[in-house]
Enzyme design. Structure first.
Site, mmCIF file in Angstrom:
data_model
loop_
_atom_site.group_PDB
_atom_site.id
_atom_site.type_symbol
_atom_site.label_atom_id
_atom_site.label_comp_id
_atom_site.label_asym_id
_atom_site.label_seq_id
_atom_site.Cartn_x
_atom_site.Cartn_y
_atom_site.Cartn_z
ATOM 1 N N SER A 44 0.827 -1.206 0.000
ATOM 2 C CA SER A 44 0.000 0.000 0.000
ATOM 3 C C SER A 44 0.864 1.260 0.000
ATOM 4 C CB SER A 44 -0.942 0.009 1.204
ATOM 5 O OG SER A 44 -0.196 0.035 2.411
ATOM 6 N N HIS A 45 2.129 1.135 0.378
ATOM 7 C CA HIS A 45 2.998 2.316 0.393
ATOM 8 C C HIS A 45 4.252 2.127 -0.444
ATOM 9 C CE1 HIS A 45 0.081 3.242 3.400
ATOM 10 N NE2 HIS A 45 0.417 4.504 3.246
ATOM 11 N N ASP A 185 -7.016 1.353 1.133
ATOM 12 C CA ASP A 185 -7.929 0.196 1.028
ATOM 13 C C ASP A 185 -9.360 0.680 0.792
ATOM 14 O OD1 ASP A 185 -5.858 -1.558 1.411
ATOM 15 O OD2 ASP A 185 -6.163 -1.716 3.581
HETATM 16 P P1 NDP Z 1 -2.102 -2.974 9.222
HETATM 17 O O1 NDP Z 1 -3.431 -3.182 9.854
HETATM 18 O O2 NDP Z 1 -1.826 -3.607 7.922
HETATM 19 O O3 NDP Z 1 -0.948 -3.471 10.212
HETATM 20 C C1 NDP Z 1 -0.799 -2.885 11.482
HETATM 21 C C2 NDP Z 1 0.356 -3.508 12.225
HETATM 22 O O4 NDP Z 1 -0.096 -4.711 12.828
HETATM 23 C C3 NDP Z 1 1.583 -3.878 11.400
HETATM 24 O O5 NDP Z 1 2.719 -3.405 12.056
HETATM 25 C C4 NDP Z 1 1.545 -5.416 11.350
HETATM 26 O O6 NDP Z 1 2.840 -6.004 11.287
HETATM 27 C C5 NDP Z 1 0.881 -5.733 12.648
HETATM 28 N N1 NDP Z 1 0.179 -7.008 12.613
HETATM 29 C C6 NDP Z 1 -0.806 -7.373 11.744
HETATM 30 N N2 NDP Z 1 -1.217 -8.622 12.029
HETATM 31 C C7 NDP Z 1 -0.492 -9.035 13.104
HETATM 32 C C8 NDP Z 1 -0.463 -10.232 13.881
HETATM 33 N N3 NDP Z 1 -1.265 -11.250 13.615
HETATM 34 N N4 NDP Z 1 0.395 -10.296 14.905
HETATM 35 C C9 NDP Z 1 1.221 -9.273 15.200
HETATM 36 N N5 NDP Z 1 1.238 -8.116 14.494
HETATM 37 C C10 NDP Z 1 0.392 -8.010 13.464
HETATM 38 O O7 NDP Z 1 -1.810 -1.415 9.141
HETATM 39 P P2 NDP Z 1 -2.764 -0.243 8.616
HETATM 40 O O8 NDP Z 1 -3.638 -0.745 7.521
HETATM 41 O O9 NDP Z 1 -3.401 0.415 9.784
HETATM 42 O O10 NDP Z 1 -1.678 0.761 8.004
HETATM 43 C C11 NDP Z 1 -0.967 0.393 6.843
HETATM 44 C C12 NDP Z 1 0.148 1.367 6.566
HETATM 45 O O11 NDP Z 1 -0.406 2.611 6.187
HETATM 46 C C13 NDP Z 1 1.073 1.684 7.746
HETATM 47 O O12 NDP Z 1 2.400 1.454 7.309
HETATM 48 C C14 NDP Z 1 0.862 3.180 8.009
HETATM 49 O O13 NDP Z 1 2.021 3.877 8.413
HETATM 50 C C15 NDP Z 1 0.438 3.645 6.647
HETATM 51 N N6 NDP Z 1 -0.289 4.905 6.689
HETATM 52 C C16 NDP Z 1 0.319 6.034 6.221
HETATM 53 C C17 NDP Z 1 -0.351 7.237 6.205
HETATM 54 C C18 NDP Z 1 0.323 8.484 5.710
HETATM 55 O O14 NDP Z 1 -0.348 9.500 5.560
HETATM 56 N N7 NDP Z 1 1.602 8.490 5.442
HETATM 57 C C19 NDP Z 1 -1.738 7.341 6.672
HETATM 58 C C20 NDP Z 1 -2.261 6.113 7.200
HETATM 59 C C21 NDP Z 1 -1.556 4.925 7.175
HETATM 60 P P3 NDP Z 1 3.352 -6.782 9.946
HETATM 61 O O15 NDP Z 1 3.767 -5.698 9.016
HETATM 62 O O16 NDP Z 1 4.459 -7.664 10.402
HETATM 63 O O17 NDP Z 1 2.174 -7.568 9.424
#
Ligand code: NDP
Length: 333
Positions: A44-45, A185
């Site tokens: 996504s990024h 998303d």
């Molecule tokens: P996700 O819901 O995809 O993931 C959130 C975190 O939860 C991740 O660090 C992930 O680690 C962890 N995780 C997920 N499943 C598990 C599990 N079963 N056990 C342990 N840890 C888990 O994130 P979002 O959809 O909320 O965000 C996605 C991205 O969007 C982020 O990188 C965020 O910085 C970015 N974003 C950027 C914005 C901007 O303006 N620049 C604005 C909003 C969001 P893992 O990666 O290991 O799965």
């Protein structure tokens, strides 16, 4: 699916950015930002964001040849003006100084103002964890989120990230938006006409809906975890924007600029030296907790990305042939 190696993807993305007005150094940093996300399967990024960077620059909204400047600040703070450019070059400008200050003082912070952000938040805190520091990262976004009970989108989807170093292991890292669904998303669901889960957003009347087009077209997204996630979004708004001397999401003017993909806002990054705060036992405590959690069947956050990274470095980064061809066209190849 075809693949490309990390260095080649950085070079390709940097050529595109430089061809579209970015200075060579900013192009390289932003290309690394996207390529790191592709490498770690944080799609996504990744390269998906390229057009946003090009639009930000071509609309004149963000400065492609920005030169971030360190400003005078108290010892525990590194204050960086991003010169209306993207935040990653500003981060690189102050990163080594932040690491050094946190090492000396036990705790230090970086305040970035006058900046744009289109990326994931884990790279900054992972840099800190690789230097042996605990990191926290807070970033504001454009106004997309309403607090439960309110109907207007006055807050950003406000992501934040945390990283904790481990001895001889990849750090514990997590990184998340404050919204129930990431904006990307939500837009994808709207484009594909797919309903989103209940609780993801409101329509323009402030009524709950599962129609992503109603949410993105005049409605509002909702936080994860109801009001608790909303309060996290509120905290991030205050830390990343108010505390850094930046505009709040509700003051954002980007909607009035065709092509603008980001808000001009702030970012707060905190670094803690665990040796100074937790003493000699810190690393052992982290390992005890990690082992106990993994024994329950849970996995460490960041583990999915680190596994994808190892695979990408071994086998190349998978990239759709069509997307690769688009990138070569944008590079003028
Ligand atoms: P996700 O819901 O995809 O993931 C959130 C975190 O939860 C991740 O660090 C992930 O680690 C962890 N995780 C997920 N499943 C598990 C599990 N079963 N056990 C342990 N840890 C888990 O994130 P979002 O959809 O909320 O965000 C996605 C991205 O969007 C982020 O990188 C965020 O910085 C970015 N974003 C950027 C914005 C901007 O303006 N620049 C604005 C909003 C969001 P893992 O990666 O290991 O799965």
């Amino acid at each position: 699916m075809p693949s490309i190696d990390y260095a080649a993807l950085v070079a390709l993305l940097a050529r595109i950015l430089a061809r579209h007005g970015y200075s060579a150094s900013n192009a390289h940093v932003l290309a690394e930002t996207m390529a790191m996300a592709e490498r770690d399967a944080a799609h996504s990024h990744g390269a998906f964001r390229l057009e946003g960077y090009l639009d930000d620059a071509s609309s004149g909204w963000a400065k492609a040849d920005a030169v971030p400047r360190l400003l005078p600040s108290p010892a525990a703070l590194i204050l960086v003006d991003a010169d209306n450019g993207h935040a990653q070059p500003a981060w690189r400008r102050g990163r080594d100084r932040l690491v050094a200050r946190a090492g000396e003082l036990g705790l230090a912070g970086m305040v970035i103002r006058n900046s744009h952000h289109l990326a994931a938040l884990w790279p900054e805190v992972e840099d800190l964890a690789e230097a042996g520091l605990v990191g926290l990262n807070f970033r504001g976004t454009r106004p997309f989120l309403a607090l439960p009970g309110g109907r207007a989108p006055l807050l950003g989807t406000n992501p934040w990230a945390f990283a904790c170093p481990r001895a001889g292991q990849p750090p514990i890292v997590f990184d998340m938006a404050s919204s129930a669904m990431a904006r990307g998303d939500m837009l994808l669901a709207a484009r594909e006409g797919r309903a989103v889960p209940e609780g993801a957003g409101l329509d323009a009347e402030g009524l709950p809906t599962t129609d992503p087009a109603a949410i993105t077209g005049g409605g509002a997204q909702l936080p994860f975890g109801g009001v608790k996630g909303g309060l996290v979004a509120l905290m991030v708004e205050l830390l990343a924007n108010a505390l850094t001397g930046s505009l709040l999401a509700l003051q954002d003017q980007s909607a009035e600029v065709a092509g603008a993909a980001t808000a001009n806002g702030g970012q707060l990054i905190l670094a803690i030296n665990p040796g100074a705060s937790g003493g000699q036992g810190f690393a052992a405590q982290v390992e005890m907790l990690a082992a106990a959690l993994e024994a329950t069947g849970a996995r460490m956050p960041g583990a999915r990305r680190h596994a994808a990274r190892a695979r990408s470095l071994r086998e190349g980064i998978p990239l759709e042939a069509e997307r690769l061809a688009e990138l070569h066209t944008l590079a003028g190849d």
